[in-house]
Design a protein around this motif. Sequence first.
Motif, PDB file in Angstrom:
ATOM      1  N   LEU A  92       0.830  -1.212   0.000  1.00 39.99           N
ATOM      2  CA  LEU A  92       0.000   0.000   0.000  1.00 39.99           C
ATOM      3  C   LEU A  92       0.863   1.261   0.000  1.00 39.99           C
ATOM      4  O   LEU A  92       0.532   2.249  -0.645  1.00 39.99           O
ATOM      5  N   HIS A  93       1.981   1.209   0.708  1.00 36.81           N
ATOM      6  CA  HIS A  93       2.899   2.346   0.730  1.00 36.81           C
ATOM      7  C   HIS A  93       3.571   2.518  -0.630  1.00 36.81           C
ATOM      8  O   HIS A  93       3.668   3.639  -1.149  1.00 36.81           O
ATOM      9  N   SER A  94       4.023   1.435  -1.234  1.00 39.78           N
ATOM     10  CA  SER A  94       4.716   1.536  -2.524  1.00 39.78           C
ATOM     11  C   SER A  94       3.803   2.072  -3.619  1.00 39.78           C
ATOM     12  O   SER A  94       4.273   2.699  -4.569  1.00 39.78           O
ATOM     13  N   LEU A  95       2.490   1.849  -3.487  1.00 39.71           N
ATOM     14  CA  LEU A  95       1.529   2.339  -4.478  1.00 39.71           C
ATOM     15  C   LEU A  95       0.962   3.712  -4.123  1.00 39.71           C
ATOM     16  O   LEU A  95       0.127   4.244  -4.850  1.00 39.71           O
ATOM     17  N   GLY A  96       1.382   4.259  -2.991  1.00 40.07           N
ATOM     18  CA  GLY A  96       0.977   5.606  -2.630  1.00 40.07           C
ATOM     19  C   GLY A  96      -0.348   5.714  -1.898  1.00 40.07           C
ATOM     20  O   GLY A  96      -0.865   6.803  -1.709  1.00 40.07           O
ATOM     21  N   PHE A  97      -0.895   4.594  -1.436  1.00 40.14           N
ATOM     22  CA  PHE A  97      -2.150   4.639  -0.693  1.00 40.14           C
ATOM     23  C   PHE A  97      -1.944   5.072   0.755  1.00 40.14           C
ATOM     24  O   PHE A  97      -2.829   5.663   1.350  1.00 40.14           O
ATOM     25  N   VAL A  98      -0.780   4.730   1.336  1.00 37.69           N
ATOM     26  CA  VAL A  98      -0.503   5.102   2.723  1.00 37.69           C
ATOM     27  C   VAL A  98       0.851   5.784   2.824  1.00 37.69           C
ATOM     28  O   VAL A  98       1.727   5.605   1.983  1.00 37.69           O
ATOM     29  N   THR A  99       0.993   6.571   3.884  1.00 36.80           N
ATOM     30  CA  THR A  99       2.274   7.190   4.221  1.00 36.80           C
ATOM     31  C   THR A  99       2.754   6.554   5.516  1.00 36.80           C
ATOM     32  O   THR A  99       1.974   5.905   6.231  1.00 36.80           O
ATOM     33  N   ARG A 100       4.013   6.752   5.818  1.00 40.84           N
ATOM     34  CA  ARG A 100       4.548   6.257   7.088  1.00 40.84           C
ATOM     35  C   ARG A 100       5.558   7.245   7.619  1.00 40.84           C
ATOM     36  O   ARG A 100       6.207   7.963   6.865  1.00 40.84           O
ATOM     37  N   ARG A 101       5.638   7.271   8.946  1.00 41.59           N
ATOM     38  CA  ARG A 101       6.628   8.131   9.596  1.00 41.59           C
ATOM     39  C   ARG A 101       7.107   7.439  10.863  1.00 41.59           C
ATOM     40  O   ARG A 101       6.342   6.751  11.546  1.00 41.59           O
ATOM     41  N   LYS A 102       8.371   7.626  11.127  1.00 40.16           N
ATOM     42  CA  LYS A 102       8.995   7.022  12.303  1.00 40.16           C
ATOM     43  C   LYS A 102       8.705   7.907  13.509  1.00 40.16           C
ATOM     44  O   LYS A 102       8.821   9.131  13.451  1.00 40.16           O
ATOM     45  N   GLU A 103       8.290   7.272  14.604  1.00 45.28           N
ATOM     46  CA  GLU A 103       8.060   7.972  15.866  1.00 45.28           C
ATOM     47  C   GLU A 103       8.670   7.124  16.974  1.00 45.28           C
ATOM     48  O   GLU A 103       8.050   6.153  17.422  1.00 45.28           O
ATOM     49  N   GLY A 104       9.886   7.472  17.371  1.00 40.57           N
ATOM     50  CA  GLY A 104      10.584   6.667  18.375  1.00 40.57           C
ATOM     51  C   GLY A 104      10.874   5.285  17.824  1.00 40.57           C
ATOM     52  O   GLY A 104      11.463   5.133  16.763  1.00 40.57           O
ATOM     53  N   LEU A 105      10.410   4.264  18.535  1.00 44.92           N
ATOM     54  CA  LEU A 105      10.623   2.889  18.111  1.00 44.92           C
ATOM     55  C   LEU A 105       9.568   2.408  17.121  1.00 44.92           C
ATOM     56  O   LEU A 105       9.668   1.309  16.583  1.00 44.92           O
ATOM     57  N   TYR A 106       8.546   3.199  16.900  1.00 47.12           N
ATOM     58  CA  TYR A 106       7.409   2.774  16.090  1.00 47.12           C
ATOM     59  C   TYR A 106       7.353   3.494  14.751  1.00 47.12           C
ATOM     60  O   TYR A 106       7.847   4.603  14.608  1.00 47.12           O
ATOM     61  N   VAL A 107       6.723   2.835  13.799  1.00 49.01           N
ATOM     62  CA  VAL A 107       6.397   3.466  12.525  1.00 49.01           C
ATOM     63  C   VAL A 107       4.885   3.631  12.518  1.00 49.01           C
ATOM     64  O   VAL A 107       4.135   2.691  12.794  1.00 49.01           O
ATOM     65  N   ARG A 108       4.452   4.844  12.249  1.00 52.75           N
ATOM     66  CA  ARG A 108       3.022   5.143  12.217  1.00 52.75           C
ATOM     67  C   ARG A 108       2.590   5.283  10.763  1.00 52.75           C
ATOM     68  O   ARG A 108       3.223   5.970   9.978  1.00 52.75           O
ATOM     69  N   TYR A 109       1.497   4.606  10.430  1.00 50.93           N
ATOM     70  CA  TYR A 109       0.953   4.624   9.071  1.00 50.93           C
ATOM     71  C   TYR A 109      -0.313   5.466   9.043  1.00 50.93           C
ATOM     72  O   TYR A 109      -1.065   5.506  10.016  1.00 50.93           O
ATOM     73  N   ALA A 110      -0.540   6.114   7.907  1.00 52.39           N
ATOM     74  CA  ALA A 110      -1.737   6.930   7.714  1.00 52.39           C
ATOM     75  C   ALA A 110      -2.136   6.858   6.248  1.00 52.39           C
ATOM     76  O   ALA A 110      -1.326   6.499   5.385  1.00 52.39           O
ATOM     77  N   LEU A 111      -3.372   7.212   5.978  1.00 51.81           N
ATOM     78  CA  LEU A 111      -3.823   7.305   4.593  1.00 51.81           C
ATOM     79  C   LEU A 111      -3.088   8.448   3.907  1.00 51.81           C
ATOM     80  O   LEU A 111      -2.931   9.519   4.500  1.00 51.81           O
ATOM     81  N   ALA A 112      -2.668   8.236   2.679  1.00 48.95           N
ATOM     82  CA  ALA A 112      -2.048   9.316   1.911  1.00 48.95           C
ATOM     83  C   ALA A 112      -3.106  10.379   1.637  1.00 48.95           C
ATOM     84  O   ALA A 112      -2.832  11.571   1.697  1.00 48.95           O
ATOM     85  N   ASP A 113      -4.306   9.965   1.344  1.00 46.20           N
ATOM     86  CA  ASP A 113      -5.481  10.831   1.248  1.00 46.20           C
ATOM     87  C   ASP A 113      -6.714   9.933   1.229  1.00 46.20           C
ATOM     88  O   ASP A 113      -6.612   8.718   1.108  1.00 46.20           O
ATOM     89  N   ALA A 114      -7.856  10.534   1.360  1.00 43.14           N
ATOM     90  CA  ALA A 114      -9.092   9.751   1.481  1.00 43.14           C
ATOM     91  C   ALA A 114      -9.752   9.479   0.128  1.00 43.14           C
ATOM     92  O   ALA A 114     -10.841   8.924   0.093  1.00 43.14           O
ATOM     93  N   ASP A 115      -9.085   9.807  -0.971  1.00 43.64           N
ATOM     94  CA  ASP A 115      -9.675   9.579  -2.295  1.00 43.64           C
ATOM     95  C   ASP A 115     -10.053   8.122  -2.527  1.00 43.64           C
ATOM     96  O   ASP A 115     -11.010   7.831  -3.235  1.00 43.64           O
TER      97      ASP A 115
END
Length: 141
Positions: A92-115
């Motif tokens: 999903l990340h490679s296709l641009g559906f989700v983004t990710r960001r590092k927060e301490g020891l964790y990676v947090r995922y989110a929708l790239a957009d709601a389209d």
Amino acid sequence: MSPKVMPGGLPHPDKSTILEYAYGIKEKGVAVAMLPLTPEMIALVAERFKALGEPARLRLLHALREGERTVSELMEDTGLSQANVSKHLQLLHSLGFVTRRKEGLYVRYALADADVFALCDLMCGRLQAETEARRELFAVS
């Protein structure tokens, strides 16, 4: 730095490139006219629809509709294993559906957009209309 390449060797355009190519863009991103699709563009679109054809990925996207989540939180939300969640998030990340960001020891995922939910809502509406039409067809008078 070499450009990103997708599976199958096609270049990995960013989302705005795809939209600008496929549609005449009006103010505020409203599509006004579809251009002819090349075989390469059709392959890009098909790859994204294929990704959305996996129920586990739809479950992950639905869980992310509520906001950012870690892999552990997504496991709880979906009932999927850690390996499955990670594998699907990577795609999903490679296709641009989700983004990710590092927060301490964790990676947090989110929708790239709601389209993506516009597609889901469209299909759910169609399924509801088909179901109602079948009910009426088979209703006993």
